[in-house]
Design an enzyme around this catalytic site. Structure first.
Site, PDB file in Angstrom:
ATOM      1  N   HIS B 448       1.017  -1.069  -0.135  1.00  0.00           N
ATOM      2  CA  HIS B 448       0.057  -0.025   0.067  1.00  0.00           C
ATOM      3  C   HIS B 448       0.988   1.314   0.055  1.00  0.00           C
ATOM      4  CE1 HIS B 448      -0.497   0.396   4.677  1.00  0.00           C
ATOM      5  NE2 HIS B 448       0.478   0.053   4.286  1.00  0.00           N
ATOM      6  N   GLU B 449       0.126   2.246  -0.199  1.00  0.00           N
ATOM      7  CA  GLU B 449       0.866   3.856  -0.354  1.00  0.00           C
ATOM      8  C   GLU B 449       2.025   3.771  -1.397  1.00  0.00           C
ATOM      9  OE1 GLU B 449      -0.776   5.737   1.014  1.00  0.00           O
ATOM     10  OE2 GLU B 449      -1.576   4.718   2.746  1.00  0.00           O
ATOM     11  N   GLY B 450       1.638   2.958  -2.470  1.00  0.00           N
ATOM     12  CA  GLY B 450       2.285   2.828  -3.804  1.00  0.00           C
ATOM     13  C   GLY B 450       3.546   1.518  -3.559  1.00  0.00           C
TER      14      GLY B 450
END
Lengths: 592, 592
Positions: B448-450
């Site tokens: 997550h978050e890239g």
């Protein structure tokens, strides 16, 4: 998409790859010229493979997720409850004769080569490792009893196991003795009638309790009082859940009781138990073979089990790889590097180089692992049916390769599952998709049947130095045959790596301190494992020659990946070993 | 033993290490000389740290396992049900003022340095990442609105969030747009009264629905029709779950609805949702800042979130490390190498070199990760309160380090959790122990978050080449300061690695083809990450100087481990990059 419970065959395992490995690489057809396998042919092998695929896909894969979500529990009547699909699947498996595939005709088996049998069983490990574990334990158990048990034990226990009526376990560990079996405390006292009263507690017993079939045949390590200390005082016993009468009918319940089920991260379909033997005076046990030789008998089974663990790890890695290739072809996201047009449609993620890296890594691991497992199985066949010299050589090489066959796939095919999750992104982290379960199931494999740390000690501390270093020498000779038959970048790289392996082994054992030699045995195991798998990749390329087609090109690119991205990782590992690094030895643990 | 639900403080996180990093290494006390932090002192920092430890241990850790075993579900009334301990813990957390630690006095905050705030919050990430995520999302959301939102939005939404009454989310992804936000389809249409009607579906929204507090403030990326295509047409909106009246009281339910909860491998305590905006005509949204600038605003929050992800990964790795050290001291198994006496007692497994390797690896990863996260937090403080030049420099260096601060801990502290399981053996694979959950929770962080793949592209494709290569130059200058202050084996090794990094970056971008340059961006990210963490280890040694004691010796041996076992891994990665390897680019994906 790969989210359905019904997993199509092409996402479970690759029949094409299995056929390549069996026929084009390991030439198992030539085994049919040997007496033991003379009733077989390519056709019978194919039939077994096809049957396995069909049963695995139709009866094992569909309840893999359900078994994970509904783990075994103890019902109100004290009995262990499994989802009904497990017994249904095993019935089909047994009725098809797959439980006895590798066993003798005389025992009702198919007398298949081990290589073919293991390849067929891989379908079940890939489709549903939790359910497949029950017959696998039974097969290992039966194999041991056939080798070391009396005819009576074979008749009473092996035959029902190979008919699928009884199940088998192996009971080694105890709460205080896992990696170190010397410290088991389970006792077996002769009762005057040739049987033994067994008392003690066994931990981590897979398939230790359930209501599948009619009976459970426990193979139990225990100490006969007055015997030698440590591993030399361990004997092996058959301790059935239910006693078997002389006529083969079931008798009284034996004094074996479930203390509790272990609740695991994965592998949830297989019961894993803490068992109490002899809480009410002693469980009746029957000595297998001679007293105090139990551990050596068990190691026969354990070595098979270790290769089986590697194959299981590979199978889970393989199905995860196939799932992630399918997902990467299907899922559109992002644009190619350099395409700045915001109106351009998204491309399948398989077009992104980093996704390709993750797919190639998986392919190189799982096909490498499958090659390793089947190569070792082929050595078993050679050991059983080859000419004396070849048989001895195969057995010895198998000994050397066993710790690698266990540890390498359980490390790298687990990493394949990790990458399969990553390819799926957020979806892969959810239980709607299959890949997270593969990871959780596979995480057991570096732990059981001897942790990978134990495998490192076995490889470096025993196997490569066996018979004055003949272990390593034999491995190197075998690898060098392949190198000599090839040339170019990969052959050169592998030759250099093998040279380093030999030099480093010399340095480690040349300095005279075993503690120093073994201080970095895990690095040694990892590096040697990568050298072995690089060799198996090169040997697959040798078998392919200049054949054309997508399948062969796939092998070529996976080999390229392995030689470019993986084999170089051994460089720093060999450096560390060569430097006789003492970081772990010098550690004052009070600073942690 | 580490199996109890009540986890003692010394197994959650190390106060001593935090104090070392804050005071002896990063000198946060010197920040109290700056105007923004002038009300603070070592004493107030210590008080916050102690309070955090106490609340985390007493109110967060005890329900970590329970929340995992009882994941959120939708009740019969359609409302999301969490175990009650979550709300209880958050109430204590909020009442203690920890939700607003880093925020301004004027908003009711403590105006703490980010470094101290992040260190304090790490206790909660280590104790119970699932519960901690709710306030963390709220903090990120509030931070963004303070920077870019109108005063009205701050009054209506930020103040209640910092009082702990409202919760916040960030709604970026959609089912068809995750890594690639250019393709979001959520629409926002001006309604004539300054508000917007938002319609669309958002996926993976953590904290997207629950009954905690009074309201949920969604920050939603959407496109205003007629705007530019791609990311340049994305705007940002506040879309509350329940509308807020002018007087701050709650109004009508907004048109935001839960479609479903995602069921994950781990991180189960945090709801993760699929949300429908505007199913019944349009959810009321309020534009944040200017139209079409939404992504740049969100990236402010995203960059913070990325460092937060790294800290979260580190915290999970850290607690797993502490658990496994305690287990390894306690668990007796086996004998030392060379001791053949079968009657000798078993030794604690911490005496075995391979267990020590696994502990040292974990220590070097988790303390390295913590140093990285706090170093980046210190850069934030410098950026906010430093002199212009220093602030610019700090901000720029922070940009370069952000992808590493996210990806490195999420890779290596996950690996630490993997090793923590292995140290525990079979026990670690069971849910009776804590370490398997840490692994499952942490497995989210590389995604997550890239994803970490995205971080690799960000580092190599944007950050190091920013301002004509000034990004890399600044990083190298900063690392070189440390190298120049030190000498010996580690300084030499790090200098050589930095030289390679510079040379390889030149080769990659010197050949003129971006696709080739970025083909192995993950290897670049990994290698650069290891160089950065090696530097932070060396810099910690610089701060230690010749201080004596077990704690400092622990740092020395972990640094030794990192330089001997870890930094050399960059060699093959740099080789691969320098060779401009085209394996992934040349791949014909039809052969997979």
């Amino acid at each position: 998409m790969s989210s359905a419970a019904d997993v199509p065959a092409h996402l479970v395992l690759s029949r094409r790859d299995l056929e390549f490995l069996l026929y084009e690489w390991l030439d198992v057809e030539s085994l049919t010229e040997r007496k033991r396998f003379s009733d077989h042919s390519r056709e019978t092998f194919d039939a077994v493979m096809e049957l396995s695929e069909q049963i695995a896909v139709k009866h094992f894969a569909p309840h893999n997720k359900k078994a994970d979500a509904n783990e075994p529990h103890v019902g109100e009547d004290g009995k262990v409850v499994l989802i009904p699909e497990v017994e249904q699947a095993l019935t089909v498996f047994n009725d098809a004769g797959l439980i006895s595939g590798q066993f003798d005709d005389s025992l009702g088996g198919m007398q298949l080569p081990t290589t073919v049998s293991k390849a067929s069983l891989a379908w079940f490990q890939a489709a549903n490792t939790g359910t497949a574990t029950y017959p696998f334990l039974t097969i290992g158990n039966a194999n041991l009893l056939i080798e070391y048990g009396s005819e009576d034990l074979v008749d009473a226990y092996v035959r029902p196991m190979l008919e699928g009526r009884f199940h088998g376990t192996m009971c080694l560990s105890e709460p205080g003795a896992g990696s170190s079996l010397a410290y088991i405390t389970t006792k077996a006292v002769e009762q005057g009638d040739g049987t033994y009263a067994v008392t003690g507690t066994k931990m981590w017993i897979s398939g230790g309790e359930h209501e599948l079939g009619e009976n459970i045949v426990h193979l139990v390590l225990a100490k006969i009082p007055g015997g030698p200390a440590g591993v030399k005082g361990i004997s092996l016993f058959v301790v059935p859940k239910t006693l078997v009468n002389a006529d083969g009918s079931l008798g009284e319940r034996n004094d074996v009781n479930l203390v509790g089920l272990n609740h695991k991260m994965g592998y949830r379909g297989t019961t894993n138990t803490l068992l109490a033997f002899g809480e009410n005076g002693g469980a009746t046990g029957y000595l297998v073979g001679e007293p105090h030789k139990g551990l050596s008998y068990m190691f026969k089974m354990m070595n098979e089990a270790r290769i089986g663990v590697g194959m299981g790890a590979t199978a889970l890695g393989y199905t995860g790889y196939l799932h992630s290739v399918a997902y990467a072809r299907d899922r559109a996201q992002g644009r190619p590097v350099g395409d700045k047009d915001p109106a351009a449609p998204q491309v399948p993620i398989i077009d992104h180089s980093d996704v390709r890296r993750m797919l190639l890594a998986q392919k190189s691991y799982v096909e490498g692992g499958l090659a390793l497992g089947l190569y070792c199985s082929r050595l078993v066949d050679e050991q059983i049916t080859g000419e004396q010299d070849a048989a001895d050589r195969a057995g010895f090489l198998l000994d050397v390769l066993t710790p690698i066959a266990k540890a390498w796939p359980s490390q790298w095919c687990l990493e394949a599952n990790n990458l399969a999750i990553q390819v799926h992104g957020g979806y892969g982290y959810t239980r709607d998709y299959n890949v997270e379960q593969f990871y959780r199931d596979n995480r057991l494999n570096p732990i059981h049947e001897g942790t990978n740390g134990i495998q490192g000690l076995d490889l470096l501390g025993r196997k490569v130095v066996a018979q004055g270093g003949r272990g390593l020498q034999l491995l190197v000779e075998t690898i060098t045959e392949t190198i000599d038959a090839m040339s170019g970048e990969y052959a050169d790289a592998l030759r250099a790596a093998v040279d380093r392996l030999v030099a480093v082994t010399g340095t480690l054992w040349g300095q005279g301190d075993a503690e120093v030699a073994l201080a970095n045995s895990s690095a040694y195991l990892e590096a040697t494992g990568h050298v072995v798998v690089a060799w198996l990749w090169l040997d697959q390329l040798r078998a392919i020659g200049d054949k054309e087609g997508a399948f062969y090109d796939g092998k070529r690119v996976a080999a390229r990946y392995f030689f470019r991205y993986e084999l170089p990782k051994t460089g720093p590992q060999f450096d560390l070993l060569e430097n006789l690094d003492r970081t772990t030895l010098d550690l004052d643990t009070s600073v942690l």
